[in-house]
Design an enzyme around this catalytic site. Sequence first.
Site, PDB file in Angstrom:
ATOM      1  CB  THR A 257       0.743  -0.684  -1.375  1.00  0.00           C
ATOM      2  OG1 THR A 257       0.633  -2.103  -1.499  1.00  0.00           O
ATOM      3  CG2 THR A 257       2.020  -0.349  -0.648  1.00  0.00           C
TER       4      THR A 257
ATOM      5  NE  ARG B  43      -6.425  -6.977   1.250  1.00  0.00           N
ATOM      6  CZ  ARG B  43      -6.316  -5.777   1.802  1.00  0.00           C
ATOM      7  NH1 ARG B  43      -6.465  -4.690   1.061  1.00  0.00           N
ATOM      8  NH2 ARG B  43      -6.056  -5.651   3.083  1.00  0.00           N
TER       9      ARG B  43
ATOM     10  CG  HIS C 166       0.858  -7.726  -2.973  1.00  0.00           C
ATOM     11  ND1 HIS C 166       0.554  -6.452  -2.555  1.00  0.00           N
ATOM     12  CD2 HIS C 166       1.377  -8.357  -1.891  1.00  0.00           C
ATOM     13  CE1 HIS C 166       0.874  -6.319  -1.275  1.00  0.00           C
ATOM     14  NE2 HIS C 166       1.365  -7.479  -0.849  1.00  0.00           N
TER      15      HIS C 166
ATOM     16  CD  GLU D 143       3.728  -5.641  -6.131  1.00  0.00           C
ATOM     17  OE1 GLU D 143       4.115  -4.719  -6.873  1.00  0.00           O
ATOM     18  OE2 GLU D 143       2.581  -5.678  -5.615  1.00  0.00           O
TER      19      GLU D 143
ATOM     20  CD  GLU E 103       7.360  -1.242  -8.418  1.00  0.00           C
ATOM     21  OE1 GLU E 103       6.162  -0.991  -8.677  1.00  0.00           O
ATOM     22  OE2 GLU E 103       7.828  -2.398  -8.423  1.00  0.00           O
TER      23      GLU E 103
ATOM     24  CG  HIS F  87       0.481   2.549  -5.887  1.00  0.00           C
ATOM     25  ND1 HIS F  87       0.119   1.305  -5.415  1.00  0.00           N
ATOM     26  CD2 HIS F  87      -0.405   3.417  -5.348  1.00  0.00           C
ATOM     27  CE1 HIS F  87      -0.927   1.415  -4.609  1.00  0.00           C
ATOM     28  NE2 HIS F  87      -1.264   2.695  -4.552  1.00  0.00           N
TER      29      HIS F  87
ATOM     30  NE  ARG G  69      -2.846  -6.104  -0.410  1.00  0.00           N
ATOM     31  CZ  ARG G  69      -2.516  -5.099   0.393  1.00  0.00           C
ATOM     32  NH1 ARG G  69      -2.461  -5.296   1.703  1.00  0.00           N
ATOM     33  NH2 ARG G  69      -2.258  -3.900  -0.083  1.00  0.00           N
TER      34      ARG G  69
ATOM     35  CG  ASN H  88      -0.399  -6.347  -9.659  1.00  0.00           C
ATOM     36  OD1 ASN H  88      -1.361  -7.084  -9.489  1.00  0.00           O
ATOM     37  ND2 ASN H  88       0.381  -5.975  -8.658  1.00  0.00           N
TER      38      ASN H  88
ATOM     39  CG  HIS I 247      -7.116  -5.514  -8.442  1.00  0.00           C
ATOM     40  ND1 HIS I 247      -7.555  -5.672  -7.143  1.00  0.00           N
ATOM     41  CD2 HIS I 247      -6.071  -4.660  -8.378  1.00  0.00           C
ATOM     42  CE1 HIS I 247      -6.827  -4.916  -6.342  1.00  0.00           C
ATOM     43  NE2 HIS I 247      -5.923  -4.298  -7.069  1.00  0.00           N
TER      44      HIS I 247
END
Length: 255
Positions: free
Chosen positions: A107, A52, A46, A76, A157, A200, A48, A10, A13
């Site tokens: 999440t 963000r 993801h 996602e 998942e 996660h 969002r 992922n 970030h």
Amino acid sequence: MSERVRLGVNIDHVATVRNARGGLYPDPVRAAQDALIAGADGITAHLREDRRHISDRDIDQLSAVLRDQERPLNLEMAVTQEMLAIALHHRPHAVCLVPEKREERTTEGGLDVVGGHNWITPFVRQLTEAGSRVSLFIGADPKQIEASHRAGAAVVELHTGAYCDAVREGRTEEAEAELAALRAGAVQAHALGLEVHAGHGIDYDTVTPVAAIPEIMELNIGHFLIGEAIFVGLGPAIARMRDLMDQARGLDGAA
């Protein structure tokens, strides 16, 4: 010999760091390409509702680049009409439906498929008909797993956050209970014909017991790998995670 667990990286970030300063650097698309070179099997992002980190432009570019390279993108997204339209436009390899709250940092739990079954099922159907493999991000709860199956998802998942937090905080009994729930959930989902993924909060200290669960076919890991890349570089961070995952399955050649 056990089957190799796929690693989805992922890159959200990387976008978080970029957005802190503005501009185009660091580029999540470059991070995605470097992650694939380093041993990732696919890329997760993801988008969002509040944008963000990952932006619409990032998804446009990731979709194009990964499609050209014939590598999978796992998008996602929240269960909203806006996100559905975006997913139907791009038709990524996979779509993972996740819960989303504006005030959360990340999440916080799994999707309530039981309570939202009538809302979620049409999303699953439309995305599946568009050619995406649909995954539902859920806790390892028997009712949620059964509801995911009834909703028509191809994949679940399992949310590993509670297990990982318990390990990091030294709550041994709780960690063992959470891991047992993940194992039982993986067995149940597999028996229903669902492919099982997990993710996660996973880091080097928590990946081995999760990757060792035979029914789990893929781990999606992001924040830890991007953070570790600050110290050692993205390639070495991913390579070590890949080695630990392979060792958990007893694969030949694991370092």
